[in-house]
Design a protein around this motif. Structure first.
Motif: not given
Length: 135
Positions: A82-98
Motif C-alpha cells: 500500500p505504501a507504493g501508492i504514496a511513493l508513486a504520488l511523491l515521484f509524480s510530485f517531484q516530476i511536476v513540482a521540481r
C-alpha cells in the motif's frame, strides 16, 4: 521521496545556477529511478530479511506497487504494498513540482518543504505497512 544521486560536479560543469542544482538533481534522479523500476522485477533477487528472519522487509513489493500505481491499477498496487501508492504520488510530485521550483525561485522553498514532508510520510507508511504485515 527525495532521491538524489546526481553528482553536483556535472551540474556545475553544465553551468546550472546554484539555486537550481538541488531541484534539478532530484528531478534527474527521480526520472532515472522511474526509468529503471520496470527492470527490477526481471533482476534475480531475494529479500535478505525474509531469508534470515522469516519476515518481509518494509520494502517488499514496493517496485511492483509503484509500477501498478503508475499504470493506475490501484487495487494491484495496494495488494503489492500500500505504501507504493504514496511513493508513486511523491515521484509524480517531484516530476511536476521540481521544474516549477527551477523556473520560479519563489516556489523553491514550498516545493522543498512539501517534498520533505512527503518523504517523511512515505517512510512512516512503509513502516506502518511493514508492522502490519509482521504482526
Amino acid at each position: 521521496m527525495e532521491i538524489d544521486f546526481c553528482p553536483r560536479w556535472i551540474l556545475t560543469r553544465l553551468r546550472i545556477p546554484e539555486r537550481s542544482r538541488h531541484h534539478l538533481a532530484i528531478l534527474i534522479s527521480t526520472l532515472l529511478v522511474l526509468l529503471f523500476v520496470p527492470m527490477i522485477p526481471h533482476v534475480p533477487h531475494f529479500c535478505l530479511m525474509k531469508k534470515l528472519l522469516g519476515i518481509p522487509c518494509p520494502g517488499c513489493g514496493i517496485s511492483h506497487s509503484i509500477m501498478a500505481a503508475l499504470r493506475f491499477d490501484l487495487a494491484k498496487s495496494w495488494g503489492f504494498n500500500p505504501a507504493g501508492i504514496a511513493l508513486a504520488l511523491l515521484f509524480s510530485f517531484q516530476i511536476v513540482a521540481r521544474p516549477f521550483a527551477i523556473a520560479l525561485p519563489q516556489a523553491s522553498g514550498l516545493v522543498s518543504s512539501i517534498s520533505r514532508y512527503g518523504s517523511k510520510l512515505s517512510v512512516i507508511l512503509l513502516l506502518v505497512v511493514w508492522a502490519y504485515r509482521v504482526l
